[in-house]
Design an enzyme around this catalytic site. Structure first.
Site, PDB file in Angstrom:
ATOM      1  N   HIS A  97      13.009 -19.174  23.097  1.00 38.31           N
ATOM      2  CA  HIS A  97      12.309 -20.447  23.298  1.00 38.31           C
ATOM      3  C   HIS A  97      10.897 -20.452  22.702  1.00 38.31           C
ATOM      4  O   HIS A  97      10.296 -21.504  22.551  1.00 38.31           O
ATOM      5  CB  HIS A  97      12.282 -20.842  24.782  1.00 38.31           C
ATOM      6  N   GLY A 149       2.643 -18.443  27.370  1.00 45.19           N
ATOM      7  CA  GLY A 149       2.059 -17.532  26.391  1.00 45.19           C
ATOM      8  C   GLY A 149       2.481 -16.093  26.641  1.00 45.19           C
ATOM      9  O   GLY A 149       2.437 -15.264  25.751  1.00 45.19           O
ATOM     10  N   ASN A 150       2.872 -15.789  27.888  1.00 45.41           N
ATOM     11  CA  ASN A 150       3.405 -14.458  28.190  1.00 45.41           C
ATOM     12  C   ASN A 150       4.841 -14.310  27.707  1.00 45.41           C
ATOM     13  O   ASN A 150       5.313 -13.187  27.503  1.00 45.41           O
ATOM     14  CB  ASN A 150       3.407 -14.178  29.703  1.00 45.41           C
ATOM     15  N   SER A 151       5.534 -15.422  27.530  1.00 49.52           N
ATOM     16  CA  SER A 151       6.945 -15.366  27.136  1.00 49.52           C
ATOM     17  C   SER A 151       7.155 -14.480  25.925  1.00 49.52           C
ATOM     18  O   SER A 151       6.478 -14.627  24.913  1.00 49.52           O
ATOM     19  CB  SER A 151       7.470 -16.760  26.805  1.00 49.52           C
ATOM     20  N   ASP A 162      18.185 -16.079  25.503  1.00 52.37           N
ATOM     21  CA  ASP A 162      16.766 -16.336  25.251  1.00 52.37           C
ATOM     22  C   ASP A 162      16.087 -15.169  24.540  1.00 52.37           C
ATOM     23  O   ASP A 162      15.003 -14.742  24.906  1.00 52.37           O
ATOM     24  CB  ASP A 162      16.034 -16.680  26.559  1.00 52.37           C
TER      25      ASP A 162
END
Length: 194
Positions: free
Chosen positions: A63, A161-163, A93
């Protein structure tokens, strides 16, 4: 009696001195060294994190990749590199990225059988565009199954933003990949990319 009090006082002083010389909350890795294997990932208007699992292989969340023809990674030293998508699995993902002609130090993968509820964990990412932010937490639960995928539930603070950033154990080994939810995906196939 006086010598017994003196002995007890000496034992207490020794215990205090020994206790203060040991770091109570030290982590087992140097964050700045791990940062060399972690990246900020930009794609279209999307921003996330990623990390190297092989010399020329970076993983992130699918994503995070808004436009497969527009992917840039930024290193800890501030250098930007165009990246390309090697593969993407939206159901799990996961996106695998490559960068032509550049090798990166990569993170080792932890043995999943060593994961225990209550273990300390560390997430690295770029929450709200603040690159190379390290947060600490514990494993709250294991083997959470959502939509057919296995997750580790943690209590470390994460934000957009950590994704795609790494979830590490105390030795700096990868346990999984963070998502901007309370759950963290356990990826057991990292060795296949090396």
């Amino acid at each position: 009696m006086k010598s017994l009090k003196m002995l007890l006082l000496l034992m207490v002083v020794t215990a205090v001195l020994l206790a203060t010389s040991l770091p109570a909350f030290a982590i087992g890795f140097v964050a700045e060294e791990v940062y060399e294997s972690v990246f900020v990932v930009y794609s279209g208007n999307s921003l996330g994190s990623g990390f190297a699992i092989g010399k020329e292989c970076i993983v992130t969340n699918a994503h995070v990749i808004e436009n497969i023809n527009d992917v840039t990674i930024k290193t800890y030293s501030g250098k930007e590199h165009r990246a390309f998508v090697i593969g993407i699995d939206e159901a799990k993902d996961i996106a695998v990225l490559g960068v032509d002609g550049i090798e990166f130090p990569y993170l080792s993968v932890a043995d999943p059988s060593t994961i225990k509820t209550g273990d300390d964990i560390y997430a690295i990412g770029a929450p709200k565009s603040m690159a190379y932010t390290l947060t600490k937490g514990v494993i709250s639960a294991q083997n959470r199954e959502i939509g057919g995928n296995k997750y580790i539930q943690i209590d470390a603070a994460i934000n957009q933003g950590n994704s795609g950033g790494p979830l590490l154990n105390d030795a700096g080994q990868v346990l999984g990949m963070t998502k901007t939810q309370v759950f963290f995906k356990v990826i057991l196939l990292f060795d296949d990319f090396r």
